[in-house]
Structure formats: C-alpha cells, structure tokens
Design a protein around this motif. Structure first.
Motif, PDB file in Angstrom:
ATOM      1  N   GLY A  21       0.784  -1.227   0.000  1.00 37.89           N
ATOM      2  CA  GLY A  21       0.000   0.000   0.000  1.00 37.89           C
ATOM      3  C   GLY A  21       0.813   1.272   0.000  1.00 37.89           C
ATOM      4  O   GLY A  21       0.236   2.364  -0.046  1.00 37.89           O
ATOM      5  N   SER A  22       2.145   1.165   0.023  1.00 35.00           N
ATOM      6  CA  SER A  22       2.943   2.397   0.088  1.00 35.00           C
ATOM      7  C   SER A  22       2.774   3.227  -1.172  1.00 35.00           C
ATOM      8  O   SER A  22       2.883   4.453  -1.148  1.00 35.00           O
ATOM      9  CB  SER A  22       4.421   2.070   0.319  1.00 35.00           C
ATOM     10  N   GLY A  23       2.453   2.553  -2.295  1.00 32.21           N
ATOM     11  CA  GLY A  23       2.181   3.300  -3.526  1.00 32.21           C
ATOM     12  C   GLY A  23       0.968   4.190  -3.368  1.00 32.21           C
ATOM     13  O   GLY A  23       0.924   5.306  -3.889  1.00 32.21           O
ATOM     14  N   SER A  24      -0.026   3.706  -2.622  1.00 31.90           N
ATOM     15  CA  SER A  24      -1.237   4.498  -2.375  1.00 31.90           C
ATOM     16  C   SER A  24      -0.906   5.750  -1.581  1.00 31.90           C
ATOM     17  O   SER A  24      -1.467   6.827  -1.829  1.00 31.90           O
ATOM     18  CB  SER A  24      -2.260   3.678  -1.584  1.00 31.90           C
ATOM     19  N   LEU A  25       0.018   5.613  -0.618  1.00 27.21           N
ATOM     20  CA  LEU A  25       0.396   6.766   0.205  1.00 27.21           C
ATOM     21  C   LEU A  25       1.121   7.811  -0.645  1.00 27.21           C
ATOM     22  O   LEU A  25       0.938   9.017  -0.455  1.00 27.21           O
ATOM     23  CB  LEU A  25       1.274   6.312   1.375  1.00 27.21           C
ATOM     24  N   ALA A  26       1.924   7.337  -1.589  1.00 23.70           N
ATOM     25  CA  ALA A  26       2.620   8.263  -2.494  1.00 23.70           C
ATOM     26  C   ALA A  26       1.613   8.992  -3.391  1.00 23.70           C
ATOM     27  O   ALA A  26       1.747  10.191  -3.650  1.00 23.70           O
ATOM     28  CB  ALA A  26       3.631   7.503  -3.343  1.00 23.70           C
ATOM     29  N   VAL A  27       0.595   8.268  -3.850  1.00 22.49           N
ATOM     30  CA  VAL A  27      -0.454   8.896  -4.673  1.00 22.49           C
ATOM     31  C   VAL A  27      -1.191   9.946  -3.855  1.00 22.49           C
ATOM     32  O   VAL A  27      -1.496  11.039  -4.350  1.00 22.49           O
ATOM     33  CB  VAL A  27      -1.440   7.825  -5.209  1.00 22.49           C
ATOM     34  N   ALA A  28      -1.470   9.630  -2.605  1.00 23.07           N
ATOM     35  CA  ALA A  28      -2.165  10.579  -1.723  1.00 23.07           C
ATOM     36  C   ALA A  28      -1.334  11.851  -1.557  1.00 23.07           C
ATOM     37  O   ALA A  28      -1.865  12.963  -1.591  1.00 23.07           O
ATOM     38  CB  ALA A  28      -2.422   9.932  -0.359  1.00 23.07           C
ATOM     39  N   GLN A  29      -0.039  11.677  -1.390  1.00 23.71           N
ATOM     40  CA  GLN A  29       0.825  12.854  -1.240  1.00 23.71           C
ATOM     41  C   GLN A  29       0.780  13.706  -2.491  1.00 23.71           C
ATOM     42  O   GLN A  29       0.651  14.928  -2.432  1.00 23.71           O
ATOM     43  CB  GLN A  29       2.268  12.432  -0.951  1.00 23.71           C
ATOM     44  N   HIS A  30       0.854  13.059  -3.633  1.00 19.27           N
ATOM     45  CA  HIS A  30       0.856  13.783  -4.900  1.00 19.27           C
ATOM     46  C   HIS A  30      -0.489  14.475  -5.128  1.00 19.27           C
ATOM     47  O   HIS A  30      -0.545  15.643  -5.526  1.00 19.27           O
ATOM     48  CB  HIS A  30       1.164  12.808  -6.039  1.00 19.27           C
TER      49      HIS A  30
END
Lengths: 171, 182
Positions: A21-30
C-alpha cells in the motif's frame, strides 16, 4: 475536496499499488499535499498514526480523508482503498482454486520468495533511519528474538513505544 | 488439509484480533497470522498460508488487506472476504480517526517522532526475524540464494510483481531440479 473525489483518488491509488500500500500513500501525497488540499504537517501526522497504530499501514489515508472532508471523507478513502483490493483478492482466490494443479509447483518456493519480500521491506524501513550503532544493535537483537526465539512482535512493539516515550520524556 | 468450516462471527473475531495486534505491515505480522489462523484456530495449514502470501503481494493495494481477502474468500466466499477485510481494518481505522479528531497534529507531531522512530527500528528487526522464520520453512539448499536474489532485486528497484513472478518461476525450476538430482 468532496468525498467522491477522495474515493476516486484512492480507487486509482489502490489499483495502481501492486506489492503493497505504500504506492497508495505516495499517490495521496501527490494528489492532496502537492496540490495544496492537505497541509504537509497533517500528512506527516497521519503517516505517523499509520505507523504507531496496529493493522495495515495504509489506514493512514483514512486520517487524510478525515482532514479533507470529515467523516464522509474518511469513509470515502477507506472504501476507495479497500474495494479494489477486496475484489481482486476474491478473483485471485477463485483463480487459485481453479488452477490449483498448475500453480502447485510454482508455489513450492513460496517461503523463500516471502522471506525475500520481508527482508527487502526491512531494508526499506531501516535505510532512511540512518541507524546509530545502538539502534542497529537493537535491530539485530529484535531479529534474534523474533527469528530464533519466536517472541511475539506485540511485546517488541510495546517495548519500542516505551523506549521512544521515555526518550521523549527525559530528553 | 481440507478447509475448516468457519462461522462469520468467528472469522470477524479472528481478523479483529489480527487487526488489533499486528504492527509493521503484513510481513512483520506473519508470525501472528500463523499463530492465530494456523496454530490456534487450525483454519488452514502453514503450506496453504505460504501459498497465499505471494499471491497477496501480486494483488493491487495493501498486501495485508489482500491477504485478509484471500483467506476470507477461501473460508467463506465473497462475504467472508469482505468481512475479513473490514474486521482487519476496523481497529486501526477507529484509532486513527479518534487520534486525528481529538489530538492536535501540531502538538503531537514532534512528541511522536521518537516513538515512531523506535517503532520503525522494532519493525525492521521484526521483518528480518520474519524473513528468517519463512526461510527456515524450506529445506532446499538453493533457498538461501533465492531469498537473497529476491531481496537484492527488490532493494535495487525491481517491481514487486516481477520480483515475485521471477522468484517463484526460478524457485520452481530449482526445487524441481534438486528433487530430480535426489
């Protein structure tokens, strides 16, 4: 930002995040921090919450959804990130049952591959910390306790929280 | 091992326990998952759990959520998968929401930094310990090499999907070759 927008951002993030899920957190940041919808300190705070609370780390997005649009935003983020995973998991489970005899030989080395996944995750967690000598020794000690002595990780985490809190109190 | 018949309340209860007592993500929680579902409740065996984990890594989204979905589906179909996912997430969601709503971020971000750091240190060790326990399940001499190769590939930036697929493929060939040699 509306709950519906939050839902779609998390839906796309969940679909794109293979391997964790770390990719999801990066998307959220972006999508939320870099665009100015969510203050960086609130993003950092919810990430911290995701790390110190039990369960999947990606529940941090629920806190982000809350800050963006209250409880409806939190609900939208939760549904958005878990819905595609639930559906894909069910389809994968059906596929595993149907093609069991074909997949069986491929799954025999699974413990070694999982060991590699866990070890790689350990490296990704430890590297940014730039461990001091005593912290690296703590990692080694925990590795021994969990890997060889089968100590329940709950006690390890409880100890870590106490150490961190004590350091904060007495610093 | 045939799958146990599991009631929906029991399924929800098991994943509520896991969601309340597992830190650091799915790989750090493998020992807990195995203890709860394999040893204590005997709903599946260790080999079945080992087969589900790489598949969970290939499913889009959080791997722990995917694993809950896979196990829930295996035990009680679509509803079981949904219930397992919801129960796994519920404790963390409740805590995150409570803390986000009640605690001012500015006041706590600094105070939590040291706790967060030590939890991350603990998680790194838990992950390495979990890796050792997983690797110890197999007896193939080339297993250590395979584990090292997957680790290096992932750290070097190879996509998890590719790393898992290549690892399983190469591993299946190696295991088959070792069995043929014996």
């Amino acid at each position: 930002m509306s709950p519906l927008q939050i839902f779609f951002v998390m839906l796309m993030a969940g679909l794109a995040a293979i391997g964790g899920g770390s990719g999801s957190l990066a998307v959220a940041q972006h999508a939320w921090v870099e665009t100015g919808y969510l203050r960086p300190e609130l993003y950092a705070w919810t990430m911290a919450l995701g790390h110190v609370t039990p369960g999947p780390l990606s529940t941090a997005v629920v806190g982000m959804g809350y800050y963006l649009a209250g409880l409806p935003g939190a609900g939208a983020a939760l549904v958005g990130i878990s819905l595609p995973t639930w559906a894909a998991a069910c389809l994968a489970a059906r596929g595993m049952e149907r093609f069991r005899s074909l997949l069986e030989p491929l799954m025999r080395p699974a413990p070694y591959v999982v060991a590699g996944l866990a070890a790689a995750t350990a490296v990704s967690v430890a590297l940014p910390l730039r461990l001091a000598v005593h912290e690296a020794a703590a990692v080694a000690a925990v590795t021994w306790l969990v890997g060889w002595r089968s100590v329940d990780p709950v006690w390890i985490v409880a100890g870590a929280v106490c150490v961190g809190a004590a350091q904060q109190l007495f610093s | 091992m045939p799958l146990a018949h599991v009631s929906l309340p029991a399924l929800a209860g098991a994943f509520l326990v896991l969601g309340s007592t597992s830190w650091g993500g799915v790989y750090a929680s493998l020992a807990r998952v195995e203890k709860e579902l394999v040893e204590r409740r005997r709903w599946l065996d260790s080999a079945e759990l080992d087969r589900l984990i790489p598949v969970a890594a290939l499913v889009p989204g959080p791997t722990f959520v995917a694993l809950a979905g896979l196990i829930g589906y295996r035990l009680r179909g679509w509803v079981g998968a949904g219930l397992a996912v919801a129960a796994l997430l519920a404790p963390a969601v409740a805590l995150v929401l409570a803390l986000a709503a009640l605690v001012p971020a500015a006041a706590m971000t600094g105070a939590l930094a040291r706790v967060q750091r030590w939890v991350a240190i603990a998680v790194a060790g838990i992950l390495l310990g979990a890796a050792r326990r997983q690797k110890a399940k197999g007896r193939a001499p080339a297993g250590t090499l395979l584990t090292a190769a997957v680790t290096v590939a992932l750290v070097a930036g190879l996509q998890p999907l590719l790393a898992v697929a290549l690892g399983l493929g190469a591993g299946a060939w190696l295991v088959r070759r070792e069995e043929a040699d014996r």
